[in-house]
Write a protein that holds these residues in place. Structure first.
Motif, PDB file in Angstrom:
ATOM      1  N   TYR A 213      66.046  -0.319 -54.281  1.00  0.00           N
ATOM      2  CA  TYR A 213      64.672  -0.151 -53.726  1.00  0.00           C
ATOM      3  C   TYR A 213      64.355   1.322 -53.474  1.00  0.00           C
ATOM      4  N   PHE A 214      63.886   1.589 -52.225  1.00  0.00           N
ATOM      5  CA  PHE A 214      63.796   2.936 -51.685  1.00  0.00           C
ATOM      6  C   PHE A 214      64.546   2.872 -50.360  1.00  0.00           C
ATOM      7  N   PRO A 215      64.929   4.016 -49.775  1.00  0.00           N
ATOM      8  CA  PRO A 215      65.686   3.937 -48.521  1.00  0.00           C
ATOM      9  C   PRO A 215      64.858   3.352 -47.384  1.00  0.00           C
TER      10      PRO A 215
ATOM     11  N   SER B 295      51.919  -0.355 -38.998  1.00  0.00           N
ATOM     12  CA  SER B 295      53.229  -0.961 -39.119  1.00  0.00           C
ATOM     13  C   SER B 295      53.863  -0.653 -40.488  1.00  0.00           C
ATOM     14  N   THR B 296      53.084  -0.832 -41.543  1.00  0.00           N
ATOM     15  CA  THR B 296      53.634  -0.680 -42.897  1.00  0.00           C
ATOM     16  C   THR B 296      52.608  -0.056 -43.839  1.00  0.00           C
ATOM     17  N   ALA B 297      53.090   0.353 -44.994  1.00  0.00           N
ATOM     18  CA  ALA B 297      52.187   0.865 -46.033  1.00  0.00           C
ATOM     19  C   ALA B 297      51.268  -0.251 -46.519  1.00  0.00           C
ATOM     20  N   SER B 298      51.789  -1.476 -46.557  1.00  0.00           N
ATOM     21  CA  SER B 298      50.952  -2.600 -46.989  1.00  0.00           C
ATOM     22  C   SER B 298      49.772  -2.793 -46.040  1.00  0.00           C
ATOM     23  N   ASP B 299      50.032  -2.709 -44.745  1.00  0.00           N
ATOM     24  CA  ASP B 299      48.945  -2.819 -43.756  1.00  0.00           C
ATOM     25  C   ASP B 299      47.930  -1.701 -43.958  1.00  0.00           C
TER      26      ASP B 299
ATOM     27  N   ALA C 251      50.871   0.960 -59.346  1.00  0.00           N
ATOM     28  CA  ALA C 251      50.722   0.887 -57.887  1.00  0.00           C
ATOM     29  C   ALA C 251      51.567  -0.259 -57.341  1.00  0.00           C
ATOM     30  N   HIS C 252      51.895  -0.184 -56.071  1.00  0.00           N
ATOM     31  CA  HIS C 252      52.738  -1.186 -55.413  1.00  0.00           C
ATOM     32  C   HIS C 252      52.036  -2.551 -55.354  1.00  0.00           C
ATOM     33  N   SER C 253      52.824  -3.609 -55.326  1.00  0.00           N
ATOM     34  CA  SER C 253      52.250  -4.966 -55.304  1.00  0.00           C
ATOM     35  C   SER C 253      51.357  -5.196 -54.080  1.00  0.00           C
ATOM     36  N   SER C 254      51.568  -4.400 -53.027  1.00  0.00           N
ATOM     37  CA  SER C 254      50.743  -4.572 -51.817  1.00  0.00           C
ATOM     38  C   SER C 254      49.276  -4.241 -52.083  1.00  0.00           C
ATOM     39  N   VAL C 255      48.996  -3.464 -53.123  1.00  0.00           N
ATOM     40  CA  VAL C 255      47.602  -3.133 -53.445  1.00  0.00           C
ATOM     41  C   VAL C 255      46.899  -4.389 -53.980  1.00  0.00           C
TER      42      VAL C 255
ATOM     43  N   ILE D 154      51.318   8.282 -54.707  1.00  0.00           N
ATOM     44  CA  ILE D 154      52.176   9.468 -54.834  1.00  0.00           C
ATOM     45  C   ILE D 154      53.601   8.947 -54.718  1.00  0.00           C
ATOM     46  N   GLY D 155      54.287   8.880 -55.831  1.00  0.00           N
ATOM     47  CA  GLY D 155      55.656   8.344 -55.822  1.00  0.00           C
ATOM     48  C   GLY D 155      55.647   6.841 -56.029  1.00  0.00           C
ATOM     49  N   THR D 156      55.372   6.411 -57.255  1.00  0.00           N
ATOM     50  CA  THR D 156      55.307   4.971 -57.522  1.00  0.00           C
ATOM     51  C   THR D 156      56.676   4.330 -57.319  1.00  0.00           C
ATOM     52  N   THR D 157      56.669   3.060 -56.957  1.00  0.00           N
ATOM     53  CA  THR D 157      57.915   2.385 -56.631  1.00  0.00           C
ATOM     54  C   THR D 157      58.807   2.231 -57.870  1.00  0.00           C
ATOM     55  N   CYS D 158      58.201   1.979 -59.023  1.00  0.00           N
ATOM     56  CA  CYS D 158      59.007   1.784 -60.233  1.00  0.00           C
ATOM     57  C   CYS D 158      59.697   3.069 -60.666  1.00  0.00           C
TER      58      CYS D 158
ATOM     59  N   VAL E 175      45.256   7.228 -50.383  1.00  0.00           N
ATOM     60  CA  VAL E 175      46.494   7.690 -51.010  1.00  0.00           C
ATOM     61  C   VAL E 175      47.688   6.994 -50.369  1.00  0.00           C
ATOM     62  N   ASP E 176      48.472   6.315 -51.195  1.00  0.00           N
ATOM     63  CA  ASP E 176      49.700   5.651 -50.759  1.00  0.00           C
ATOM     64  C   ASP E 176      50.885   6.507 -51.204  1.00  0.00           C
ATOM     65  N   ALA E 177      51.511   7.163 -50.230  1.00  0.00           N
ATOM     66  CA  ALA E 177      52.669   8.014 -50.538  1.00  0.00           C
ATOM     67  C   ALA E 177      53.879   7.475 -49.788  1.00  0.00           C
ATOM     68  N   ALA E 178      54.030   6.149 -49.776  1.00  0.00           N
ATOM     69  CA  ALA E 178      54.992   5.473 -48.909  1.00  0.00           C
ATOM     70  C   ALA E 178      56.355   6.160 -48.881  1.00  0.00           C
ATOM     71  N   TYR E 179      56.953   6.326 -50.035  1.00  0.00           N
ATOM     72  CA  TYR E 179      58.289   6.943 -50.096  1.00  0.00           C
ATOM     73  C   TYR E 179      58.197   8.464 -50.186  1.00  0.00           C
TER      74      TYR E 179
ATOM     75  N   PHE F 248      51.847   7.383 -45.364  1.00  0.00           N
ATOM     76  CA  PHE F 248      53.223   7.388 -45.874  1.00  0.00           C
ATOM     77  C   PHE F 248      54.119   6.731 -44.833  1.00  0.00           C
ATOM     78  N   ASN F 249      55.320   6.359 -45.254  1.00  0.00           N
ATOM     79  CA  ASN F 249      56.238   5.669 -44.356  1.00  0.00           C
ATOM     80  C   ASN F 249      57.309   6.625 -43.852  1.00  0.00           C
ATOM     81  N   LEU F 250      57.226   6.985 -42.576  1.00  0.00           N
ATOM     82  CA  LEU F 250      58.361   7.725 -42.012  1.00  0.00           C
ATOM     83  C   LEU F 250      59.594   6.839 -42.010  1.00  0.00           C
ATOM     84  N   HIS F 251      59.373   5.516 -42.067  1.00  0.00           N
ATOM     85  CA  HIS F 251      60.513   4.585 -42.040  1.00  0.00           C
ATOM     86  C   HIS F 251      61.184   4.430 -43.411  1.00  0.00           C
ATOM     87  N   LYS F 252      60.763   5.207 -44.405  1.00  0.00           N
ATOM     88  CA  LYS F 252      61.520   5.188 -45.663  1.00  0.00           C
ATOM     89  C   LYS F 252      62.463   6.398 -45.695  1.00  0.00           C
ATOM     90  N   ALA F 253      61.946   7.565 -46.071  1.00  0.00           N
ATOM     91  CA  ALA F 253      62.840   8.722 -46.179  1.00  0.00           C
ATOM     92  C   ALA F 253      62.800   9.611 -44.944  1.00  0.00           C
TER      93      ALA F 253
HETATM   94  C1  PLP Z   1      57.682   0.675 -50.293  1.00  0.00           C
HETATM   95  C2  PLP Z   1      56.297   0.880 -50.775  1.00  0.00           C
HETATM   96  C3  PLP Z   1      55.218   0.195 -50.196  1.00  0.00           C
HETATM   97  C4  PLP Z   1      55.411  -0.897 -49.173  1.00  0.00           C
HETATM   98  O1  PLP Z   1      55.854  -0.412 -47.972  1.00  0.00           O
HETATM   99  P1  PLP Z   1      55.803  -1.319 -46.643  1.00  0.00           P
HETATM  100  O2  PLP Z   1      55.749  -0.303 -45.551  1.00  0.00           O
HETATM  101  O3  PLP Z   1      57.041  -2.127 -46.637  1.00  0.00           O
HETATM  102  O4  PLP Z   1      54.570  -2.155 -46.716  1.00  0.00           O
HETATM  103  C5  PLP Z   1      53.948   0.507 -50.618  1.00  0.00           C
HETATM  104  N1  PLP Z   1      53.735   1.443 -51.559  1.00  0.00           N
HETATM  105  C6  PLP Z   1      54.741   2.092 -52.167  1.00  0.00           C
HETATM  106  C7  PLP Z   1      54.444   3.123 -53.217  1.00  0.00           C
HETATM  107  C8  PLP Z   1      56.064   1.833 -51.793  1.00  0.00           C
HETATM  108  O5  PLP Z   1      57.073   2.470 -52.401  1.00  0.00           O
END
Ligand code: PLP
Length: 529
Positions: free
Chosen positions: A79-81, A146-150, A239-243, A295-299, A322-326, A351-356
Motif C-alpha cells: 500500500y502506502f505507509p 478524518s481521512t482523504a476519502s472524507d 485517481a483513488h477509488s475514494s473519488v 499528487i502522488g497517485t496510489t498506483c 487536490v488529493d495529495a494523500a501520500y 494530505f494525510n499526515l497519517h501516511k508519511a
Molecule cells: C491512501 C489514499 C487515499 C485514501 O486515504 P484515506 O485517508 O484512507 O481515505 C486517497 N487518495 C490517495 C491518492 C491515496 O493514496
C-alpha cells in the motif's frame, strides 16, 4: 476499573505497545491465519458477568496481534505507509482522557484553537499559500478531517454547492453570460429555478416549503438535485477509488480522464485532455464544475501538474481540489517542493499526515481557499448548538459531515514540538533513498524492469517481456511466502508489483533482503525468467 487500577493497567499497556514495536522484527509482516480464525478464540456471546482485566490482557497476543498485519514490520512494503510515533500515541491517550467533542468553539475552545494554530504551522512548514491560514485576514481556513476519502467527498459536495449557488444567483438576475456559454441546459435549469421562487429567495442552506397537502418539506437550497442533474466532474483514471465513491454518493457524474506518461515519466492528466473533455461535455449539454487533481497517485505515484491544469480550472470556472494523500507530506523537504507547483490555484487541498507524516491515524489536514463560503453550504442552524461567539470564532462542524470531532491536533502539536520537522524530513529522505536503492537492485540481474521511474518511496516493477498473469503469479507467490509483503497494481491494463518503503525500521539490509526473496521466488516458480 477505578483510577488506581487504571494507573497500573495503563502503564502495563504502554509497556505492551513499546514491547510490540521493539520486537516486531521477530514477527512476519503477514499473519498466518484464515478468515474466521477468531471464532475459535472469541465466544459467540458476550460474557454474562465482567471478566478480570488480566484475562483480557492475556488474550491480546492470540486474538489481536497474532491476527494483525504488521504495518510497521521492516519487511512490510505494501500500500502506502501508515504513520506511527510515540508522541501521537500519547496524544491519543490525552484525547481519549479529555473525552470532549469540539464541534463548536464553545464546546471545546482549546480543541478548536489548537487545531487552527497547528494547521497554520503546517502551512509554513509545507510552503502552502498564506491565504490558507486560519490567522490570515481572508476567508481561507484549515481543518483536520478524518481521512482523504472524507476530504474528497466534502470537496465534491462543496464544489457542487458552490456551482448550484452560482447558477441560482445568475438565474435570479437573468440569464446573464451563462446562456451564451453553455446554452440549453442552463436555460432549462434557470426556468426551473425561477418557477420555484421560495427556494431561490432564501439565502439559508435549507428552506421549509409546504406542499399541496400542507405538509412541511425541508428543501436544500445549495444541494438542490434539480440544479446539479447535469453536473460533471473530472479526475484522472489514476485517481483513488475514494473519488469514485465520493462522486457516486454525491449523485454526480464523474468522468475519468486518461492519464498519459509525461511529468517524471509517470501518469498524469495532460492540458489537452482536460481542455477537450470540458469542451466536449459543454457541447453535449453537461456542466463541468470540478477537477480533482492527484499528487502522488496510489498506483504509481504520478502527478497531475497543478501549474498546468490549475489555470485551466480558473479560466473554465472549475473548482480545483487536490488529493495529495501520500505525497503531500514530502513537501516538508525543500527538494520535494516541486510536488506543489501551482498549489495557489487550488480551491481546497488535502494530505494525510497519517501516511508519511509520523502522526498516527487519523489525521488528514485540509485547507480551503474560501472556507467562509463553504461553511455556508454545511450549515444547519440548531438552537442548542448556538453560542455567543459564533460570528467571530470557528465552528468546525460547518466543514465536515459529522457533528462530533476528536482532539486530533494534539498529535500534530506533540509531534512537531517534541520530534521536530527535521526528524520527519529524515524519515522521508530515508524512505526515498531506500526506494531508489531497491529500484537499482531489482534490475541488477536483468530479469526485471521498472514500470515507471521510482518516485518518492515507491518502486513499480515487473518481469521483462512478461504477461500480466506471470507477474500476478509472482506476486501471489511472494505473499504466500510471507517473508515480505507487497501489493500489485494495474495502470491501463498493465499489471505490475509495487514496493513501498513504509516502516521506520526498514534499512538497506531489509531492502537487499526483499530483492533476494523476490529473485529466489522468481527462480523457483519460472523456468524462462
Ligand atoms: C491512501 C489514499 C487515499 C485514501 O486515504 P484515506 O485517508 O484512507 O481515505 C486517497 N487518495 C490517495 C491518492 C491515496 O493514496
Amino acid at each position: 476499573m477505578d483510577s488506581a487500577s487504571f494507573r497500573v493497567e495503563g502503564k502495563r499497556m504502554v509497556d505492551f505497545v513499546a514491547d510490540y514495536w521493539d520486537t516486531i522484527r521477530e514477527r512476519r509482516p503477514l499473519p498466518d491465519i484464515k478468515p474466521g480464525y477468531i471464532q475459535e478464540l472469541v465466544p459467540s456471546k458476550a460474557p454474562a458477568s465482567p471478566e478480570d482485566w488480566s484475562a483480557i490482557f492475556d488474550d491480546l497476543e492470540s486474538v489481536v496481534l497474532n491476527g494483525a498485519t504488521h504495518w510497521h514490520h521492516p519487511h512490510f512494503f505494501a500500500y502506502f505507509p501508515t504513520a506511527l510515533s510515540y508522541q501521537s500515541i500519547l496524544a491519543d491517550i490525552l484525547s481519549g482522557g479529555i473525552a470532549g467533542i469540539g464541534f463548536t468553539w464553545k464546546s471545546c475552545p482549546s480543541m478548536t484553537e489548537l487545531e487552527m494554530s497547528s494547521l497554520d504551522w503546517l502551512v509554513d512548514l509545507l510552503g502552502l499559500p498564506e491565504h490558507f491560514k486560519n490567522a490570515h485576514d481572508g476567508p481561507g481556513c484549515g481543518i483536520i478531517q478524518s481521512t482523504a476519502s472524507d476530504s474528497t467527498m466534502i470537496a465534491i459536495m462543496a464544489a457542487r454547492a458552490a456551482q448550484v449557488a452560482r447558477i441560482k444567483a445568475e438565474g435570479d438576475v437573468g440569464l446573464g453570460k451563462w446562456t451564451a456559454d453553455i446554452g440549453k441546459t442552463i436555460r432549462e435549469i434557470f426556468e426551473r429555478v425561477k418557477s420555484n421562487k421560495p427556494t431561490l429567495q432564501s439565502q439559508k442552506s435549507i428552506h421549509i416549503v409546504e406542499d399541496d397537502e400542507n405538509a412541511e418539506m425541508i428543501v436544500p437550497f445549495y444541494h438542490d438535485p434539480t440544479v446539479f442533474e447535469k453536473f460533471v466532474m473530472y479526475c484522472s483514471d489514476q485517481a483513488h477509488s475514494s473519488v469514485e465513491k465520493g462522486a457516486m454518493l454525491s449523485g454526480i457524474r464523474l468522468r475519468k480522464l486518461k492519464a498519459q506518461r509525461d511529468f517524471l515519466g509517470n501518469f498524469g492528466v495532460s492540458e489537452m485532455t482536460l481542455r477537450n473533455a470540458i469542451r466536449q461535455d459543454r457541447d453535449r449539454g453537461y456542466i463541468p464544475f470540478m477537477f480533482l487533481a492527484t499528487i502522488g497517485t496510489t498506483c504509481s505515484c504520478g502527478v497531475d501538474r497543478l501549474d498546468v491544469l490549475g489555470p485551466i480550472c480558473e479560466q473554465e470556472g472549475l473548482y480545483l481540489h487536490v488529493d495529495a494523500a501520500y505525497a503531500g507530506t514530502f513537501a516538508f523537504c525543500p527538494e520535494f517542493k516541486y510536488l506543489l507547483n501551482g498549489i495557489e490555484h487550488a480551491d481546497s487541498y488535502n494530505f494525510n499526515l497519517h501516511k508519511a507524516g509520523m502522526v498516527n491515524f487519523d489525521c488528514s489536514p485540509m485547507w480551503f481557499k474560501n472556507g467562509t463560503n463553504i461553511a455556508k453550504f454545511f450549515n444547519v442552524d440548531a438552537l442548542y448548538l448556538a453560542h455567543e461567539y459564533q460570528s467571530t470564532a470557528a465552528d468546525y462542524r460547518h466543514l465536515q459531515v459529522a457533528l462530533g470531532r476528536r482532539f486530533r491536533s494534539l498529535k500534530i502539536w506533540f509531534v512537531l514540538r517534541n520530534m521536530g520537522v527535521a526528524k520527519i524530513q529524515d524519515y522521508l529522505r530515508g524512505t526515498e533513498k531506500l526506494a531508489a536503492k531497491f529500484a537499482e537492485l531489482i534490475i541488477e540481474d536483468g530479469r526485471f524492469e521498472h514500470f515507471v521511474p521510482q518516485h518518492l518511496g515507491l518502486t513499480c516493477f515487473k518481469l521483462k517481456n512478461s504477461s500480466n498473469s506471470d507477474n500476478e503469479r509472482l506476486c501471489n507467490a511472494i505473499n504466500e511466502d510471507r517473508r515480505i509483503h507487497l501489493v500489485p497494481s494495474t495502470v491501463q491494463g498493465n499489471y505490475f508489483l509495487r514496493m513501498v518503503v513504509c516502516s521506520q525500521l526498514t534499512n538497506e539490509n531489509d531492502v537487499i533482503f526483499a530483492k533476494n526473496v523476490i529473485f529466489e521466488i522468481t527462480d523457483r516458480i519460472f523456468d524462462v525468467y
